[in-house]
Design an enzyme around this catalytic site. Structure first.
Site, PDB file in Angstrom:
ATOM      1  N   HIS A 147       0.842  -1.209   0.000  1.00  0.00           N
ATOM      2  CA  HIS A 147       0.000   0.000   0.000  1.00  0.00           C
ATOM      3  C   HIS A 147       0.866   1.243   0.000  1.00  0.00           C
ATOM      4  O   HIS A 147       1.993   1.235   0.509  1.00  0.00           O
ATOM      5  CB  HIS A 147      -0.940   0.020   1.202  1.00  0.00           C
ATOM      6  CG  HIS A 147      -0.266  -0.228   2.516  1.00  0.00           C
ATOM      7  ND1 HIS A 147       0.130  -1.490   2.917  1.00  0.00           N
ATOM      8  CD2 HIS A 147       0.107   0.614   3.506  1.00  0.00           C
ATOM      9  CE1 HIS A 147       0.713  -1.416   4.097  1.00  0.00           C
ATOM     10  NE2 HIS A 147       0.726  -0.135   4.478  1.00  0.00           N
ATOM     11  N   HIS A 204       0.881   5.122   1.407  1.00  0.00           N
ATOM     12  CA  HIS A 204       0.273   6.075   2.337  1.00  0.00           C
ATOM     13  C   HIS A 204       0.311   7.458   1.684  1.00  0.00           C
ATOM     14  O   HIS A 204       1.329   7.829   1.076  1.00  0.00           O
ATOM     15  CB  HIS A 204       1.106   6.194   3.624  1.00  0.00           C
ATOM     16  CG  HIS A 204       1.141   4.981   4.486  1.00  0.00           C
ATOM     17  ND1 HIS A 204       0.381   4.852   5.626  1.00  0.00           N
ATOM     18  CD2 HIS A 204       1.873   3.845   4.398  1.00  0.00           C
ATOM     19  CE1 HIS A 204       0.644   3.698   6.210  1.00  0.00           C
ATOM     20  NE2 HIS A 204       1.556   3.063   5.482  1.00  0.00           N
TER      21      HIS A 204
HETATM   22  P1  5GP Z   1       2.006  -0.055   7.434  1.00  0.00           P
HETATM   23  O1  5GP Z   1       2.352  -0.017   8.899  1.00  0.00           O
HETATM   24  O2  5GP Z   1       1.932  -1.476   6.933  1.00  0.00           O
HETATM   25  O3  5GP Z   1       2.855   0.831   6.576  1.00  0.00           O
HETATM   26  O4  5GP Z   1       0.559   0.596   7.319  1.00  0.00           O
HETATM   27  C1  5GP Z   1      -0.612  -0.101   7.631  1.00  0.00           C
HETATM   28  C2  5GP Z   1      -1.687   0.932   7.843  1.00  0.00           C
HETATM   29  O5  5GP Z   1      -2.932   0.295   7.775  1.00  0.00           O
HETATM   30  C3  5GP Z   1      -1.606   1.628   9.222  1.00  0.00           C
HETATM   31  O6  5GP Z   1      -1.431   3.025   9.043  1.00  0.00           O
HETATM   32  C4  5GP Z   1      -2.920   1.268   9.878  1.00  0.00           C
HETATM   33  O7  5GP Z   1      -3.477   2.322  10.618  1.00  0.00           O
HETATM   34  C5  5GP Z   1      -3.802   0.886   8.696  1.00  0.00           C
HETATM   35  N1  5GP Z   1      -4.817  -0.104   9.009  1.00  0.00           N
HETATM   36  C6  5GP Z   1      -4.633  -1.248   9.717  1.00  0.00           C
HETATM   37  N2  5GP Z   1      -5.803  -1.940   9.789  1.00  0.00           N
HETATM   38  C7  5GP Z   1      -6.713  -1.206   9.078  1.00  0.00           C
HETATM   39  C8  5GP Z   1      -8.097  -1.414   8.791  1.00  0.00           C
HETATM   40  O8  5GP Z   1      -8.733  -2.377   9.200  1.00  0.00           O
HETATM   41  N3  5GP Z   1      -8.717  -0.451   8.046  1.00  0.00           N
HETATM   42  C9  5GP Z   1      -8.042   0.652   7.574  1.00  0.00           C
HETATM   43  N4  5GP Z   1      -8.763   1.538   6.842  1.00  0.00           N
HETATM   44  N5  5GP Z   1      -6.739   0.867   7.838  1.00  0.00           N
HETATM   45  C10 5GP Z   1      -6.090  -0.046   8.577  1.00  0.00           C
END
Ligand code: 5GP
Ligand code: ZN
Length: 141
Positions: free
Chosen positions: A99, A101
């Site tokens: 993903h 951000h």
């Molecule tokens: P990472 O830490 O992998 O770069 O980002 C994962 C992101 O996914 C985090 O910012 C977290 O807040 C978001 N996230 C985790 N679970 C969910 C969810 O169930 N729904 C949404 N909309 N975001 C989520």
């Protein structure tokens, strides 16, 4: 992927605040935002990280990122934003479905990516360039 939270959002089996969708990507609001409006761009096809993103998704993922970023800038009157992706646990990735951000930034918002910038020692800039160029292989993607 049945146990992937983002695949569940994409299939509609768990709810999300959807901002935009195209043929191969979905944009949603992050549930734990750095700032309100913090968005996530998800390829619809499950892949764990940037290196496993299928080539046929590149355009749709970037198109969704640009459409959503423009909407954030216009709706929230942003002067700036960050667009980033964490890849691998040591890089801060917590959901292993690739993903992007996109998060709003504000003057004096006190968010800092703390970077201890280095300088290349004599010859190292060229040495690293030479070493990395040997591995450049577009046809291996
Ligand atoms: P990472 O830490 O992998 O770069 O980002 C994962 C992101 O996914 C985090 O910012 C977290 O807040 C978001 N996230 C985790 N679970 C969910 C969810 O169930 N729904 C949404 N909309 N975001 C989520
Ligand atoms: Zn997934």
């Amino acid at each position: 992927m049945t146990d992937c939270i983002f695949c569940k959002i994409i299939s509609g089996s768990i709810p999300a605040e959807i901002l935009y969708e195209n043929d191969k990507a979905l944009a949603v609001l992050d549930i734990n935002p750095i700032h309100y409006g913090h968005a996530l761009i998800l390829p619809k096809q499950h892949c764990t990280d940037f290196l496993s993103l299928p080539e046929e998704s590149y355009q749709s993922v970037l198109q969704a990122a640009k459409v959503v970023t423009q909407a954030l800038v216009d709706s929230l009157k942003l002067e700036g934003f960050n667009l980033f992706s964490n890849n691998g646990t040591i890089a801060g990735q917590s959901v292993f479905h690739f993903h992007l951000h996109i998060t709003p930034r504000y003057r004096d918002d006190d968010i800092r990516f703390v970077l201890n910038l280095q300088k290349y020692s004599d010859g190292d800039l060229k040495r690293y360039g030479t070493m990395i160029r040997k591995f450049i292989n577009p046809s291996a993607l």
